[in-house]
Write a protein that holds these residues in place. Structure first.
Motif, PDB file in Angstrom:
ATOM      1  N   ASN A   4      -8.229  -1.995   0.602  1.00 31.61           N
ATOM      2  CA  ASN A   4      -7.595  -1.744  -0.681  1.00 31.61           C
ATOM      3  C   ASN A   4      -6.790  -0.455  -0.596  1.00 31.61           C
ATOM      4  OD1 ASN A   4      -6.843  -1.394  -3.324  1.00 31.61           O
ATOM      5  ND2 ASN A   4      -8.921  -1.175  -4.132  1.00 31.61           N
ATOM      6  N   GLU A  15      -6.000 -11.192  -2.981  1.00 32.08           N
ATOM      7  CA  GLU A  15      -7.245 -10.791  -3.630  1.00 32.08           C
ATOM      8  C   GLU A  15      -7.149 -10.943  -5.141  1.00 32.08           C
ATOM      9  OE1 GLU A  15     -10.257  -9.790  -2.047  1.00 32.08           O
ATOM     10  OE2 GLU A  15      -9.053 -10.790  -0.503  1.00 32.08           O
ATOM     11  N   ASP A  53      -2.927  -7.903  -0.883  1.00 31.96           N
ATOM     12  CA  ASP A  53      -3.410  -7.515  -2.206  1.00 31.96           C
ATOM     13  C   ASP A  53      -3.257  -8.660  -3.197  1.00 31.96           C
ATOM     14  OD1 ASP A  53      -3.892  -4.391  -2.060  1.00 31.96           O
ATOM     15  OD2 ASP A  53      -2.063  -4.800  -0.948  1.00 31.96           O
ATOM     16  N   SER A 100       2.989  -7.526  -2.114  1.00 33.38           N
ATOM     17  CA  SER A 100       2.024  -6.987  -1.155  1.00 33.38           C
ATOM     18  C   SER A 100       1.010  -8.095  -0.890  1.00 33.38           C
ATOM     19  CB  SER A 100       1.353  -5.729  -1.706  1.00 33.38           C
ATOM     20  OG  SER A 100       0.495  -5.155  -0.749  1.00 33.38           O
ATOM     21  N   ALA A 139      -7.296  -3.893  -6.062  1.00 31.45           N
ATOM     22  CA  ALA A 139      -6.199  -4.207  -5.140  1.00 31.45           C
ATOM     23  C   ALA A 139      -4.940  -3.526  -5.648  1.00 31.45           C
ATOM     24  CB  ALA A 139      -5.976  -5.716  -5.027  1.00 31.45           C
ATOM     25  N   PHE A 140      -4.009  -3.294  -4.743  1.00 29.16           N
ATOM     26  CA  PHE A 140      -2.715  -2.728  -5.129  1.00 29.16           C
ATOM     27  C   PHE A 140      -1.950  -3.788  -5.911  1.00 29.16           C
ATOM     28  CE2 PHE A 140       1.803  -1.727  -3.882  1.00 29.16           C
ATOM     29  CZ  PHE A 140       1.904  -0.586  -4.657  1.00 29.16           C
TER      30      PHE A 140
END
Length: 559
Positions: free
Chosen positions: A78, A550, A547, A544, A538-539
């Motif tokens: 993360n 997720e 991320d 991305s 997550a970002f």
């Protein structure tokens, strides 16, 4: 693209009339839930302008998707906050004492989406394939890998490699029984087979659709379908939010602070990672020329910037404070050391401080209000890419701010290719850009990318990420020491971070501006489970890939 690291630049958008919105989105997107029951499908726009070309090869630079959602990695790191790696295909990992051997325990009972069993042989095959094909070996993996049984794999290195761990953990794993017959460099993958929570349902040039994998080892996702649309650009994305036909974009929209008031089904969420700088060609020993080679000039610029005004006028209040040590604040504050007096750059301008620094270094204020030294006026050219409207606006604002401190800035716009060539060759004075994070939320990676002298080069020759051509024996020595230490041994690492931070704050080859915000606008009426300040798991950027995967696993349709 804003620079060679592929971060997307975005411009302010305007909204069309509702009639035009309906006509535009009906042609390319259909309704928001795709005709399914309830809100079973999410529509995502990542910035794809123009049709997709089918390619689900996770190692190809022209891939369109599948990384994370279809092809999983061993662990998830993360980047939004310091946290332990999240187990995926791997469940545990352990280094030997000197960092030359990494053992990974793999999850049992995992199936590829075609029903074949996943084993350690697939992991070993993936890394052997990457090492045999340097053009797709993005992590620079070099060593040996062996499957010791179905659920254990061992990576062996010739030198301590603790810092290489996150790169290995973030590598997509592919099935040996399919990829052994493919050309991993040249082949596009039309029917991807992975272990992930989603599989490919259909591909069309205007959109491709993923569907939930009912046999996923982590349980079938509650979100049943995800459609990734190709539109005409960010204008269409903003229109889609206004019309309610797109559920997730990662780009700002007008009046973004009032997103929920303007569009009650949506919220905007901003997270800060990319640290904007005035990069300098800093090293006269390697051929850099100009006033910016004087550290006093760089420090004067640092104090001349009114960051609060800059954030308002250029970045729509989506940027945040920046640390002169280039640790992300506050998520990486544990890595700050006593070498850092100012935990973040001052938000207001300090022209008197700038003047004191310049005058102590022998600069004299001229009748025209600009400092000079040895017959050279303190005039600096800032390179920027044509079309990067936020950065262009930022330079315009900084021109007036710097003038108040006796420094003349001049903007120079050029194409992305020309701008990149100037940076790489060192033929520039200042360039507005951003420094990016590495595979894990750890400042080591940014320091090794941008401050390692091995990544520099004489002016006229191509440099790596260290295009400022910065060279410091203290920094090089500290980086070398950090490669020998485990990432979780913070106490042992801090003295080396202190040496780096003391040097880069003293020398300041990259003048900190602000930390750029990445803003997502997402549909909170249809879907819950989005990242938040309280649960930043997550970002929050849909481009991305790891991320985003997720996030899609956490999403729950509403209604």
């Amino acid at each position: 693209m804003s620079s060679n690291h592929g971060m997307r630049r975005r411009t302010a958008l305007s909204l069309m009339g509702t009639a035009a919105i309906g006509a535009t989105l009906a042609a390319c997107s259909g309704d928001g839930d795709g005709g399914g029951s309830g809100n079973s499908m999410m529509v995502v726009y990542t910035g794809q302008a123009g049709d997709y070309q089918v390619n689900f090869n996770p190692f190809s630079p022209s891939r369109i998707g599948g990384l994370g959602t279809i092809y999983e990695t061993l662990f998830f790191h993360n980047k939004a906050q310091v946290a332990d790696p999240v187990p995926l295909l791997g469940t545990e990992f352990a280094w030997n004492e000197d960092g030359t051997e990494l053992t990974v325990t793999l999850r049992e009972g995992v199936k590829w989406s075609d029903g074949e069993a996943f084993t350690a042989e697939d992991v070993a095959f993936t890394f052997e394939m990457l090492q045999a094909n340097p053009s797709i070996n993005g992590s620079g993996w070099e060593g040996t890998v062996a499957a010791t049984d179905d659920t254990h794999v061992v990576f062996t290195f010739t030198a301590p490699a603790f810092v290489k761990g996150p790169d290995l953990m973030n590598t997509a794993i592919v099935p040996q029984h399919i990829w052994k017959d493919l050309n991993p460099v040249e082949d596009v993958i039309e029917n991807p087979i992975g272990t992930g929570a989603f599989t490919l349902k259909e591909f069309k040039p205007q959109a491709y659709m993923l569907e939930a994998n009912p046999d996923y080892w982590g349980g079938e996702p509650k979100l049943k379908q995800v459609r990734w649309d190709a539109l005409g650009g960010n204008q269409s994305a903003a229109d889609g939010v206004a019309a309610g036909t797109i559920d997730w974009i990662t780009s700002p929209i007008p009046d973004i602070q009032n997103t929920n008031e303007n569009f009650p089904s949506y919220e905007a969420f901003t997270q800060w990672q990319n640290q904007m700088v005035l990069a300098t060609s800093s090293n006269p020993e390697l051929g850099s020329t100009g006033p910016q080679t004087d550290p006093a000039v760089r420090h004067a610029l640092y104090y001349a910037i009114n960051r609060e005004q800059l954030n308002s006028l250029a970045f729509m209040e989506t940027a945040s404070e920046i640390s002169p040590a280039f640790t992300l604040t506050p998520s990486q504050d544990q890595y700050l050391t006593p070498a850092v007096d100012e935990l973040s750059a001052p938000m207001g301008a300090q022209p008197d401080t700038a003047a004191q620094i310049l005058e102590a270094a022998g600069w004299v204020l001229g009748e025209d209000g600009i400092y000079a030294k040895d017959g050279e006026r303190l005039s600096l050219t800032v390179e920027v890419v044509t079309g990067w409207t936020d950065y262009i606006t930022a330079i315009d604002v900084m021109i007036s701010q710097a003038k108040e401190a006796g420094i003349e800035l001049v903007a120079a716009q050029s194409s992305w290719n020309e701008w990149t060539e100037k940076k790489v060759s060192g033929n520039f004075q200042l360039a507005i850009d951003s420094l990016w994070q590495g595979p894990a939320p750890d400042p080591y990676y940014l320091y090794s990318y941008f401050f390692d002298s091995a990544s520099g080069a004489p002016v006229g020759e191509s440099a790596g990420n260290n295009y400022s051509r910065y060279a410091s024996p203290e920094v090089d020595e500290a980086l070398d020491a950090l490669t020998n230490l485990p990432l979780d041994d913070v106490a042992a690492r801090l003295p080396h971070f202190e040496a780096i931070q003391e040097a880069i704050i003293r020398d300041m080859p990259y003048v900190p501006i602000l930390t750029g915000g990445t803003t997502s606008v997402w549909n909170t009426a249809k879907f819950s489970g989005w990242p938040s300040e309280d649960d930043l798991y997550a970002f929050p950027a849909n481009w991305s890939a790891l991320d985003a995967a997720e996030i899609l696993k956490r999403i729950e349709p509403q209604g």
